[in-house]
Motif scaffolding. Structure first.
Motif, PDB file in Angstrom:
ATOM      1  N   ALA A 102       0.817  -1.195   0.000  1.00  0.00           N
ATOM      2  CA  ALA A 102       0.000   0.000   0.000  1.00  0.00           C
ATOM      3  C   ALA A 102       0.854   1.250   0.000  1.00  0.00           C
ATOM      4  CB  ALA A 102      -0.916   0.011   1.224  1.00  0.00           C
TER       5      ALA A 102
ATOM      6  N   SER B  33      -5.567  -1.457  -7.837  1.00  0.00           N
ATOM      7  CA  SER B  33      -5.991  -0.884  -6.569  1.00  0.00           C
ATOM      8  C   SER B  33      -7.140   0.079  -6.774  1.00  0.00           C
ATOM      9  CB  SER B  33      -4.807  -0.166  -5.904  1.00  0.00           C
ATOM     10  OG  SER B  33      -4.266   0.806  -6.778  1.00  0.00           O
ATOM     11  N   TRP B  34      -7.864   0.323  -5.704  1.00  0.00           N
ATOM     12  CA  TRP B  34      -8.931   1.317  -5.672  1.00  0.00           C
ATOM     13  C   TRP B  34      -8.644   2.321  -4.568  1.00  0.00           C
ATOM     14  CZ3 TRP B  34     -12.752   2.556  -8.841  1.00  0.00           C
ATOM     15  CH2 TRP B  34     -13.220   1.608  -9.768  1.00  0.00           C
ATOM     16  N   TYR B  35      -8.801   3.606  -4.922  1.00  0.00           N
ATOM     17  CA  TYR B  35      -8.639   4.698  -3.971  1.00  0.00           C
ATOM     18  C   TYR B  35      -9.910   5.544  -3.985  1.00  0.00           C
ATOM     19  CZ  TYR B  35      -3.571   3.860  -4.127  1.00  0.00           C
ATOM     20  OH  TYR B  35      -2.328   3.305  -4.045  1.00  0.00           O
ATOM     21  N   ARG B  44      -6.904   7.727  -0.480  1.00  0.00           N
ATOM     22  CA  ARG B  44      -6.909   6.679   0.534  1.00  0.00           C
ATOM     23  C   ARG B  44      -7.238   5.337  -0.110  1.00  0.00           C
ATOM     24  NH1 ARG B  44     -10.799   8.580   5.204  1.00  0.00           N
ATOM     25  NH2 ARG B  44     -12.023   9.357   3.439  1.00  0.00           N
ATOM     26  N   LEU B  45      -6.443   4.364   0.220  1.00  0.00           N
ATOM     27  CA  LEU B  45      -6.560   3.053  -0.405  1.00  0.00           C
ATOM     28  C   LEU B  45      -7.732   2.278   0.185  1.00  0.00           C
ATOM     29  CD1 LEU B  45      -5.206   0.975  -2.337  1.00  0.00           C
ATOM     30  CD2 LEU B  45      -3.909   0.182  -0.361  1.00  0.00           C
ATOM     31  N   TYR B  48      -6.896  -3.595  -2.668  1.00  0.00           N
ATOM     32  CA  TYR B  48      -5.946  -3.793  -3.745  1.00  0.00           C
ATOM     33  C   TYR B  48      -5.827  -5.277  -4.058  1.00  0.00           C
ATOM     34  CZ  TYR B  48      -2.380  -5.163  -0.301  1.00  0.00           C
ATOM     35  OH  TYR B  48      -1.676  -5.788   0.700  1.00  0.00           O
ATOM     36  N   GLY B  58      -7.290  -2.260   2.128  1.00  0.00           N
ATOM     37  CA  GLY B  58      -6.450  -1.091   2.298  1.00  0.00           C
ATOM     38  C   GLY B  58      -6.795  -0.364   3.581  1.00  0.00           C
ATOM     39  N   GLN B 103       2.196   3.682 -10.212  1.00  0.00           N
ATOM     40  CA  GLN B 103       0.843   3.291 -10.575  1.00  0.00           C
ATOM     41  C   GLN B 103       0.283   4.171 -11.692  1.00  0.00           C
ATOM     42  OE1 GLN B 103      -1.810   2.506  -7.291  1.00  0.00           O
ATOM     43  NE2 GLN B 103      -0.155   1.705  -6.019  1.00  0.00           N
TER      44      GLN B 103
END
Lengths: 115, 114
Positions: A102, B33-35, B44-45, B48, B58, B103
């Protein structure tokens, strides 16, 4: 928790001047520090990274400096252009091959380039 | 290559509705991933994935589910939308686990929950 923070929310510079965007971090276990640029209405774009065992890395018109003693990271943009106007985020990633993959992002600095 | 694509671009939901945000990449990237990005804040994660069939939480996973049945797709599901989930959602991908910090982001989905 550990996080990455920025000193200033907005930075205004004249076109052609050099810009310096600063970032403080608290996680000593980070192995990479990264800068992203986000233009209005778009997703962030990777600019440059620096490994934690380096002090300086240069790209095209950008230089990142890492001072591990004071846990400070900066992005320098040479000869700032109107196209550099954006929000700039610093981020870090924790070292290690296991565990959470992360990134932790700071809250961003808005760079405004005045003509 | 189209890179990372996200649909829809905009969405309005009522509280309690469910929906899926779509994300696809055509770069054969392992990591996705997604934020979420809220006004004046960084990203903010949420969740993932380091490869097909593997997902992990996350920083802010509550209220969201993900799955990764193929390398290309990584949908994000909102189970029961709440006003606190009003945000801009970004999907991102990177080549591999070793370089996951570099990314590529999609254009985002702006979600409003009323």
């Amino acid at each position: 928790g550990e996080n990455v923070g920025l000193h200033l929310p907005t930075l205004s510079v004249q076109e052609g001047d050099n810009s310096i965007i600063n970032c403080a971090y608290s996680n000593s276990a980070s192995d990479y520090f990264i800068w992203y640029k986000q233009e209005s209405g778009k997703g962030p774009q990777f600019i440059i990274d620096i490994r934690s065992n380096m002090d300086k890395r240069q790209g095209q018109r950008v230089t990142v400096l890492l001072n591990k003693t004071v846990k400070h990271l900066s992005l320098q943009i040479a000869a700032t252009q109107p196209g550099d106007s954006a929000v700039y985020f610093c981020a870090d990633r924790k070292a290690g091959d296991t565990g959470r993959r992360a990134l932790t992002f700071g809250s961003g600095t808005r760079l405004q380039v005045q003509p | 290559n189209a890179g990372v694509t996200q649909t829809p671009k905009f969405q309005v939901l009522k509280t309690g509705q469910s929906m899926t945000l779509q994300c696809a990449q055509d770069m054969n990237h392992e990591y996705m991933s997604w934020y979420r990005q809220d006004p004046g804040m960084g990203l903010r994660l949420i969740h993932y994935s380091v490869g097909a069939g593997i997902t992990d939480q996350g920083e802010v996973p509550n209220g969201y589910n993900v799955s990764r049945s193929t390398t290309e797709d990584f949908p994000l599901r909102l189970l029961s939308a709440a006003p606190s989930q009003t945000s801009v959602y970004f999907c991102a991908s990177s080549f591999g686990q070793l370089s996951y910090h570099e990314q590529y982001f999609g254009p985002g989905t702006r979600l409003t929950v009323t």
